[in-house]
Motif scaffolding. Structure first.
Motif: not given
Lengths: 214, 316
Positions: A169, B93, B97, B164, B230, B236, B243
């Motif tokens: 990320h 991505r 995430a 996601d 997001k 994390s 998002s």
């Protein structure tokens, strides 16, 4: 009060393991037991699984519900791998299966037929520590130590994932290989919770093994 | 956990046949969501058909210039694939995430699409939940609804879809390829894949019982700037509050999809057309008809502001 009529475990069920005992009970005269449903009569389904753990081959006949975590701890007595939340939220059960770190609590043992599993015991033992284990000692990367086997298995795999070019990320540019930085390590270790809060020392330990500055 | 029998299928036909002949069967792939729910006895399959070794673990180019992603490709491998990183950065991505490194190593492409809501009332078996127990009611309506849907919900269910990855796939016009027990294959646009909750929130997709996902396809690359933004309660390893997934072209046109707002990744064609006019216009089109509670009303301005950040970032 609960009586023998609705207590879920019947005497018959408890004694089902030995036919002689069952016969003896019946002969002793317990007619009420006859009317009870034998709820534990059927044994739960089992399945056979073969896998390699820390270089040693194992073949087990397991209740299908057995997670990889329980197979390691309860059947192979490899209790280094810890059960924390048992729901994939804390990372204490992290092991390396076929080179990938996974939550062993969210994996059925029978799904791992033919796999090669590495646990904390397989990384290193007292007197012959893995460099990551040694670094955790040097940097005081734990307090109570319960999450530590999962942290170390995860950390070893994290360095492998960065080396393999797997993005995270916080990787700035997807077209470039990720680098070992403190922010990359923090992000990639987020699946391992440390209730004592040894995080900064854990990152120092991993950075030490990777030979970078955290 | 309720006991169950287990078999590992060697071919897709064997898997769908095993499902068809065994009452209470479920497919299992990575199992990271299914096992969690089985431990809580929210899912109680009588038989598990392991579909993780059917060979659906490859990512291949399609004749249309896109990609066919095998249903069992692990989330980690999909995010790291050089073609995905180069041409479908939004998907990479979105994947990284989500969840943790350990979970992404196990979770599969098809399983990610089929994962179930993280509504706390769905998880709490002491609470009514129409999704878990049809007809029992919805404790989230009038309850703690900070995490819940603001659009597309019903009087029976306000759960959100937690993925996601699916948000990115929705923006990229992905399609889901399946095969059923009769061997019949079909392709379902992801836009048509999830069912609105209505009065039957326990029915979440248009898949027939025993229909097996074999792949997800992506059309040819779009170019443009790919951004997945997001917003979550910690930096994390947390599900999205909301998002925004977007692909923005140099002329300001593009596509946008939202996560964390509804029962599926939320995309509105009219909102794409509004993107050149800015975040306010596009967000209004995306969220037209939104219905909020006191606790989740924050999601509407949060979507607009996050989209504004995405459009600013896209201008570079």
């Amino acid at each position: 009060m609960s009586t023998s009529e609705n207590f879920p475990i019947s005497r018959r069920g408890l004694l089902a393991g030995g036919a002689v005992s069952v016969a003896a009970t019946t002969a002793a005269g317990a007619p009420a037991a006859e009317a009870q449903p034998a709820r534990t009569k059927e044994r739960p389904p089992t399945a056979r699984v073969s896998f390699e753990v820390n270089g040693a081959a194992h073949e087990l006949e397991l209740d299908t519900r057995t997670t990889l975590l329980d197979a390691l701890r309860e059947h192979l007595r490899l209790t280094g791998t810890k059960k924390g939340c048992d729901h994939g939220q804390c990372g204490a059960c992290t092991v390396i299966a076929d080179g990938r770190r996974i939550n062993s609590c969210l994996s059925l043992a029978v799904q791992h037929d033919g796999d090669k599993i590495t646990t904390i015991e397989g990384l290193g033992l007292p007197g012959n520590l893995h460099p990551m284990q040694q670094a955790f000692v040097v940097h005081d990367g734990y307090q109570c130590g319960y999450c530590t086997p999962g942290q170390i298995c995860s950390a070893v795999a994290v360095l492998g994932e960065i080396e393999a070019g797997i993005p995270s990320h916080v990787t700035a540019d997807l077209s470039e290989a990720p680098k070992v930085t403190a922010s990359e390590l923090r992000e990639r270790m987020s699946g391992n919770i440390c209730r004592c809060g040894a995080y900064s020392n854990i990152i120092d330990a991993i950075a030490d093994v990777a030979e970078v500055k955290a | 956990m309720k006991s169950f029998t287990y078999e590992r299928a060697a071919t897709p036909a064997a898997a769908t046949a095993a499902f068809a002949r065994t009452p209470g069967a479920r497919f299992i792939a990575g199992g990271t969501n299914l096992l969690d729910l089985m431990k809580l006895e929210i899912e109680t399959p009588a038989h598990l058909v392991d579909v993780s070794r059917l060979g659906f673990d490859k990512i291949e180019a399609t004749s249309a210039g896109g990609l066919r992603i095998g249903a069992m490709v692990r989330n980690t491998d999909l995010a790291a694939d050089p073609r995905v990183r180069r041409d479908y950065g939004l998907l990479s991505r979105a994947l990284v995430a989500g969840a943790s490194g350990q979970l992404r190593n196990k979770a599969t492409t098809a399983g990610n699409l089929l994962q179930r809501t993280r509504c706390p009332y769905f998880y709490d078996t002491n609470q009514p939940c129409n999704k878990r127990k049809p007809g029992s009611g919805c404790a989230a309506i009038g309850g703690f609804s900070r995490l819940h849907a603001v659009i597309g919900a019903s009087e029976a269910c306000i759960a959100t879809h937690p993925s996601d990855m699916a948000v990115a796939m929705q923006a990229l016009d992905a399609a889901v390829e399946t095969v059923d027990a009769a061997g019949k294959a079909r392709s379902i646009a992801l836009a048509d894949f999830y069912r609105a909750p209505g009065n039957t929130p326990h029915l979440e997709t248009v898949l027939a019982p025993g229909e097996l996902i074999t792949a997800v396809t992506l059309p040819k690359p779009l170019g443009g700037t790919h951004i997945y933004h997001k917003v979550r309660d910690r930096a994390s390893y947390a599900f999205a509050l909301i998002s925004v997934g977007a692909v923005i072209q140099r002329d300001g046109s593009g596509r946008v999809a939202l996560g964390g707002v509804g029962y599926k990744p939320w995309r509105v064609p009219a909102a794409d057309a509004e993107l050149p006019r800015g975040a306010k216009a596009a967000a209004s089109a995306l969220l037209a008809g939104a219905k909020t509670s006191h606790e989740n009303a924050y999601k509407l301005p949060l979507v607009e502001r996050t989209l504004a950040a995405v459009l600013t970032q896209a201008k570079g």
